[in-house]
Scaffold this active site. Structure first.
Site, PDB file in Angstrom:
ATOM      1  N   HIS A 124       0.823  -1.221   0.000  1.00 21.26           N
ATOM      2  CA  HIS A 124       0.000   0.000   0.000  1.00 21.26           C
ATOM      3  C   HIS A 124       0.846   1.255   0.000  1.00 21.26           C
ATOM      4  CE1 HIS A 124       0.314   1.078   4.377  1.00 21.26           C
ATOM      5  NE2 HIS A 124       0.438  -0.225   4.544  1.00 21.26           N
ATOM      6  N   ASP A 153       6.022   1.342   6.718  1.00 27.62           N
ATOM      7  CA  ASP A 153       4.609   0.995   6.548  1.00 27.62           C
ATOM      8  C   ASP A 153       3.953   1.962   5.562  1.00 27.62           C
ATOM      9  OD1 ASP A 153       2.131  -0.143   6.944  1.00 27.62           O
ATOM     10  OD2 ASP A 153       1.782   0.811   8.888  1.00 27.62           O
ATOM     11  N   GLU A 187      -5.190   1.729   2.788  1.00 26.67           N
ATOM     12  CA  GLU A 187      -5.012   0.633   3.739  1.00 26.67           C
ATOM     13  C   GLU A 187      -5.099   1.094   5.176  1.00 26.67           C
ATOM     14  OE1 GLU A 187      -2.876  -2.240   6.359  1.00 26.67           O
ATOM     15  OE2 GLU A 187      -2.433  -0.128   5.984  1.00 26.67           O
ATOM     16  N   GLU A 188      -4.546   2.253   5.466  1.00 27.24           N
ATOM     17  CA  GLU A 188      -4.499   2.727   6.845  1.00 27.24           C
ATOM     18  C   GLU A 188      -5.862   3.141   7.387  1.00 27.24           C
ATOM     19  OE1 GLU A 188      -2.100   2.181   8.610  1.00 27.24           O
ATOM     20  OE2 GLU A 188      -0.242   2.261   7.468  1.00 27.24           O
ATOM     21  N   GLU A 212       4.009  -6.093   3.458  1.00 22.19           N
ATOM     22  CA  GLU A 212       4.150  -5.348   4.707  1.00 22.19           C
ATOM     23  C   GLU A 212       5.503  -5.706   5.306  1.00 22.19           C
ATOM     24  OE1 GLU A 212       2.309  -3.103   6.192  1.00 22.19           O
ATOM     25  OE2 GLU A 212       0.291  -3.276   5.344  1.00 22.19           O
ATOM     26  N   HIS A 399       4.138   4.000  12.269  1.00 29.50           N
ATOM     27  CA  HIS A 399       3.181   4.969  12.809  1.00 29.50           C
ATOM     28  C   HIS A 399       3.839   5.929  13.806  1.00 29.50           C
ATOM     29  CE1 HIS A 399      -0.606   2.336  11.790  1.00 29.50           C
ATOM     30  NE2 HIS A 399       0.312   2.320  10.837  1.00 29.50           N
TER      31      HIS A 399
END
Length: 429
Positions: A124, A153, A187-188, A212, A399
């Site tokens: 993603h 990510d 995706e998030e 991922e 994140h």
């Protein structure tokens, strides 16, 4: 006797020829492995350049300008690999509590070979970060680490897929049937605009590899948790808390009662978890609150557990403390669980063997979900394909706007692993 000796010599000759043939095949494979290693090594610098380009485009899930910009760049890089590429606008959005009016596009690429295997690669392009945060953490390299917003990510995964295809092109390898790439940009936020495309595209695939990050240890994952959310809503009636509280219907009182009767629905035997995490009621101290709401996070290892949980929630809220209050609950499956299957077990063992015998590196396979969920679950929802998560680089700090990084030394092993596995699977097919 003469005939017997002749037959014996003929048999020995055939055995000798067979042995020579086997040695020739082994030598060819060894040369192929050596060539693959050299080619992957030559991709390392280009990979880092791609990663820098991706990180320096801000692409938060709800930043439509950003995700459209990164989609165009990614499409150009995929076209350079020889694939047929298209940018797919969102058409069918699955509405959840926090779903925006519009979501970003997907990039689809199909590379056609001469074989029969059908292999799908997913990653993603979006991140959790807000526009403007890039200036505080631009792409940078410090020793064996590359830092940047969204670098782990999942921009490393997007770059990895691009350079796996580059490697295949450089080797002129064409024994696969099709390699289908899907990159999404939502995706998030639980993939509301891309989940249907991922699920439908995966249906007829043999294998789905998801890129991922592999965590700090580079593990491959065969199972991921399903993620759900419950939204509890109570309507009451406001009144003066001091003068006439009896004229009101206290929504906070009813919410408290509901939370107490809905708090023990987790089941450690099946892996089902339900935890109430957010609640609010009222605006003024001296007013009986006329409304109250709460939210819960849910996790499950089986789709049917979410179905049962939703039914249980609906049944239990029928029992109320304040008869005149109105209570409703909404449950949404934000991401289904990915369940490990026999095909995934077998192919992950092949990957493990590649790492051990060809790279002399350890590779752990996790067959049990650890709590997180990814788009791999949408790929496995209706497909019988082997779905394997974690083909991306090792790293840490997802994140986090202070420490998200990937380990540079894992670039070559990860590109090698994915490319070599694609070759093995294509030849087996």
């Amino acid at each position: 006797m003469l005939e017997k000796n002749l037959n014996k010599r003929h048999h020995l000759k055939l055995m000798s020829l067979g042995l020579i043939g086997c040695l020739a095949v082994a030598q060819a494979n060894a040369a192929s492995d050596s060539q693959l290693k050299q080619t992957v090594e030559s991709e390392k610098t280009a990979y880092l350049n791609t990663l820098k380009d991706l990180v320096n485009i801000e692409s938060g899930s709800k930043d439509l300008e950003g995700v459209n910009t990164i989609a165009k760049l990614v499409a150009e890089k995929l076209k350079a690999t020889g694939a047929d590429v298209s940018i797919l606008p969102t058409q069918d959005i699955y509405r959840m509590d926090d779903t925006p009016d519009q979501t970003g596009p997907m990039v689809k690429a199909v590379l056609k070979g001469k074989g029969k295997s059908k292999i799908m690669l997913i990653a993603h392009m979006d991140t959790v970060y807000q526009k403007g945060q890039l200036k505080d953490q631009p792409f940078r390299i410090e020793g064996n680490k590359a830092f940047g917003l969204g670098i782990l990510d999942d921009k490393q995964g997007v770059a990895a897929v691009i350079h796996v295809l580059n490697t295949i092109k450089k080797l002129n390898y064409q024994d696969f049937g099709t390699i289908t790439v899907l990159f999404n940009s939502d995706e998030e936020i639980s993939s509301p605009g891309s989940r249907k495309t991922i699920t439908e595209t995966a249906i007829d695939q043999d294998v789905v590899l998801s890129f991922e990050g592999g965590g700090t240890e580079g593990n491959l994952r065969l199972a991921t948790s399903g993620i759900g959310a419950a939204y509890l809503n109570v309507k009451g009636r406001g009144s003066h808390a001091g003068a006439k509280p009896e004229d009101g219907i206290n929504a906070l009182t009813e919410l408290s009662y509901q939370l107490l009767q809905l708090q023990d629905l987790s089941n450690p035997n099946t892996g089902l978890k339900l935890n109430w995490t957010v609640a609010s009621a009222g605006k003024n101290r001296n007013v009986i609150p006329d409304s109250a709401v709460a939210q819960a996070d849910a996790r499950a290892l089986r789709v049917e557990d979410f179905d049962l949980l939703e039914k249980t929630l609906q049944d239990k809220i029928k029992t109320k403390k304040l008869v005149d209050s109105q209570v409703s609950v909404k449950f949404e499956v934000r991401r289904p669980p990915l369940v490990a299957n026999a095909k995934a077990q077998k192919i992950s063992a092949q990957a493990q063997n590649i790492y051990k015998t060809e790279l002399n590196l350890p590779l752990n396979i996790l067959s049990k979900a650890t709590g997180g969920g990814t788009d791999a679950a949408f790929a496995g929802l209706k497909s019988k394909a082997a779905v394997i998560e974690g083909f991306g680089l090792s790293g840490e700090g997802a994140h986090s706007d202070q420490a998200e990084f990937v380990v540079i030394d894992t670039i070559v092993p990860r590109l090698y692993l994915a490319t070599r596995l694609i070759m093995q699977l294509s030849e087996q097919k």
